[in-house]
Design an enzyme around this catalytic site. Structure first.
Site: not given
Ligand code: 9MR
Ligand code: 9MR
Length: 572
Positions: A186, A498, A540, A549
């Site tokens: 993100d 991701h 993957d 991600e």
């Molecule tokens: O793309 C988002 C990712 O960067 C975050 O780590 C993740 C967890 O917070 O959420 C992803 O976004 C998703 C959202 O939470 C739920 N709908 C689908 C999104 C990804 O396509």
């Molecule tokens: O790394 C984080 C992981 O420990 C948590 O379980 C998860 C859901 O809260 O979020 C991860 O962090 C995400 C952050 O919220 C948004 N940017 C992407 C991070 C990696 O997925």
């Protein structure tokens, strides 16, 4: 021996052989190996994994001229519960001639490489990830090759969110919050996660200055008089500094839109951006990192002023945290970006106090430190405790009159020893185990290796270094799925992380050098997975933000470890 027993034995033997042949045809054998190559002079392992017990079968290894250089019997496997697989390990450490070899197990073949320095490209790529994820700048062809892209998320018009409003900065006030690295897949930025990530890169420099003073990573600042790793860190530190409210020293928890964007390139991002709510966690992570940065930059003539500014910022943030010890962050209503929540900040308090004590030598910080209470668990964004131990070990002598470094050392080494033992003795010869398979498990794997490496730096006991070399295989393919978890590294590396930029650009390969999250059974993204087992729960696909991600905190320990291994491998 009587004749009849002999007869019986030979019957058993024949039956045994027959069943072996039958089994080897039925058994699914998977060769799991380090896909970037093994280092000469170091321990070298390949694992043979199977869902059923592994029969005694022959293997052979040929060099590139087709000559058999090693052969033997694959030993019956040990059971690896995290993958529900049997694992047999082949140790070919004695093959120290650089070459491309072929392993043949029961007709299944796999090529692998032995070289003097397998780490060169990897060390560069995992570092370069930070450059590729810079906000507010163009990635040019000169430094980014085919992953060049326009500038995005210029942060000069960021608003104060209602949750962050103060008398001096009411809701909607426009401030400038530029630069920084995108957190992950993100385009948002979070101070808490910047804490451990930026510290780790600074710590790499602090512990290997000779290496980094000479190391160039081909970034726009490569020709200036600072080491590249510090230039890269400045890109994020400048952003962190802008996240501090100059009026009270508090630090905004994050800089994001109100929700996650679609799959777009940085220059297409058009959500309004905010700084959101101050938090104790942000203040402490900020205080610790700026204190470390200050003592490092203070050693460069051209950066003395910057060092001073960092230290003042650090002290102010720490004071703010002491006045607001429990301002735990949770997303305010209407904000749906990442949370990085943490309601246990004992470790972060100890860490910030430790870094301030080291940098200032002001003993009042020692009063805030209670070594015996510092957890020695492998650190991650939600628990920075062990980072305090790392810095205490680095400054052991200087601190010995002020705090109980003997206890710190005992605690630190006992965890390092535990991790090392797992690497040497577990069925798969890795440190990963049971509950380590969390969201970002590859970050756990990286931080475990960094922990063990730091034990080597401290003790110079070679067994720690050996363990790190073996343990790194895990991220490069000797794991539960046979995938190299670092993009662009190896013949079967993650291809669909991701990572918005990699998904939105029209280039087939993802940005290289990114450590993907890794297997974990939570599967919160509801994507398609081929297994529920912790060590195999990996997909993957772009869909899988819970296993695929990428982030700044998962790459950082790998930058540390791989560059250190390269240093030791090439050191004369
Ligand atoms: O793309 C988002 C990712 O960067 C975050 O780590 C993740 C967890 O917070 O959420 C992803 O976004 C998703 C959202 O939470 C739920 N709908 C689908 C999104 C990804 O396509
Ligand atoms: O790394 C984080 C992981 O420990 C948590 O379980 C998860 C859901 O809260 O979020 C991860 O962090 C995400 C952050 O919220 C948004 N940017 C992407 C991070 C990696 O997925």
């Amino acid at each position: 021996m009587t004749r009849s027993i002999t007869k019986l034995l030979s019957l058993f033997f024949t039956l045994g052989l027959m069943s072996q042949v039958a089994m080897s045809q039925k058994v699914d054998l998977n060769i799991r190996y380090n896909q970037i190559g093994y280092a000469t002079g170091k321990t070298k392992l390949i694992s043979i994994n199977s869902t059923t017990p592994i029969p005694n079968i022959n293997f052979e290894i040929k060099n590139s001229s087709g000559v058999v250089v090693k052969s033997g019997i694959v030993q019956p496997g040990k059971f690896w519960k995290d993958a529900n697989e049997y694992v047999s390990v082949i140790d070919f450490s004695e093959l120290n001639k650089k070459d491309t070899y072929t392993l043949d197990v029961s007709g299944i073949q796999q090529k692998f490489i032995v070289s003097d320095n397998p780490y060169n490209k990897l060390a560069l790529d995992v570092f370069k990830y930070y450059y590729f994820n810079r906000a507010s700048t163009e990635i040019t062809e000169e430094y980014g090759g085919k992953w060049k892209r326009p500038s995005g998320l210029n942060g000069t018009k960021v608003k104060i969110h209602s949750s962050a409003a103060s008398k001096e900065r009411p809701e909607g006030t426009v401030i400038s919050v530029d630069k920084g690295w995108f957190d992950a897949g993100d385009y948002n930025m979070y101070v808490t996660n910047s804490g451990i990530s930026t510290y780790t890169l600074l710590s790499a420099y602090e512990n290997f200055p000779d290496y980094y003073n000479k190391k160039t990573f081909n970034i726009p600042e490569s020709t200036n008089n600072l080491p590249d790793i510090l230039d890269e860190v400045i890109w994020n530190l400048d952003w962190m500094l802008a996240m501090q409210d100059p009026n009270d020293g508090g630090v905004y928890h994050k800089h994001t839109g109100l929700r996650f964007s679609g799959v777009i390139m940085p220059h297409q991002y058009d959500f309004d951006r905010y700084v959101i709510k101050k938090s104790t966690s942000a203040a402490l992570n900020f205080a610790a990192v700026t204190a470390v940065a200050s003592r490092i930059f203070n050693t460069f003539k051209t950066k003395k002023k910057y060092a001073k500014r960092l230290l003042e910022a650090s002290k102010k943030a720490y004071e703010w945290a002491k006045k607001h010890p429990k301002d735990y962050f949770l997303n305010p209503k209407g904000v749906r970006t990442g949370q990085y929540e943490d309601d246990d900040l004992k470790g972060e308090f100890q860490w910030a106090a430790t870094e301030l004590l080291i940098t200032t030598a002001d003993t009042s910080y020692a009063k805030d430190i209670s070594v015996a209470s510092i957890s020695n668990e492998v650190p991650w964004w939600q628990d920075a405790s062990a980072l305090a131990l790392y810095s205490m070990m680095r400054y052991e002598k200087q601190l010995s009159k002020q705090i109980d470094v003997t206890t710190a050392k005992k605690s630190f080494l006992s965890k390092a020893e535990e991790l090392k033992t797992r690497i040497f003795n577990s069925p798969m010869r890795i440190a990963m185990n049971g509950t380590d398979y969390v969201w970002g498990s590859n970050g756990v794997a990286g931080n475990q290796l960094m922990y063990v490496l730091k034990a080597y730096e401290l003790t110079k006991n070679k067994s720690y270094l050996d363990a790190v070399v073996i343990g790194l295989d895990y991220l490069l393919g000797r794991n539960g799925v046979g995938v190299s978890y670092i993009t662009g590294q190896g013949s079967n590396a993650a291809k669909h992380p991701h990572h918005r930029t990699s998904e939105a650009d029209t280039i087939e390969e993802p940005v290289p050098g990114m450590v993907v999250g890794g297997p974990q059974p939570g599967q919160q993204d509801n994507c398609e997975y081929s297994s529920k087992m912790p060590a195999k729960s990996y997909s993957d696909t772009w869909c899988s933000y819970a296993s695929n991600e990428v982030t700044i905190n998962w790459n950082a320990p790998i930058v540390y470890v791989v560059n250190a291994l390269q240093y030791y491998q090439t050191k004369k």
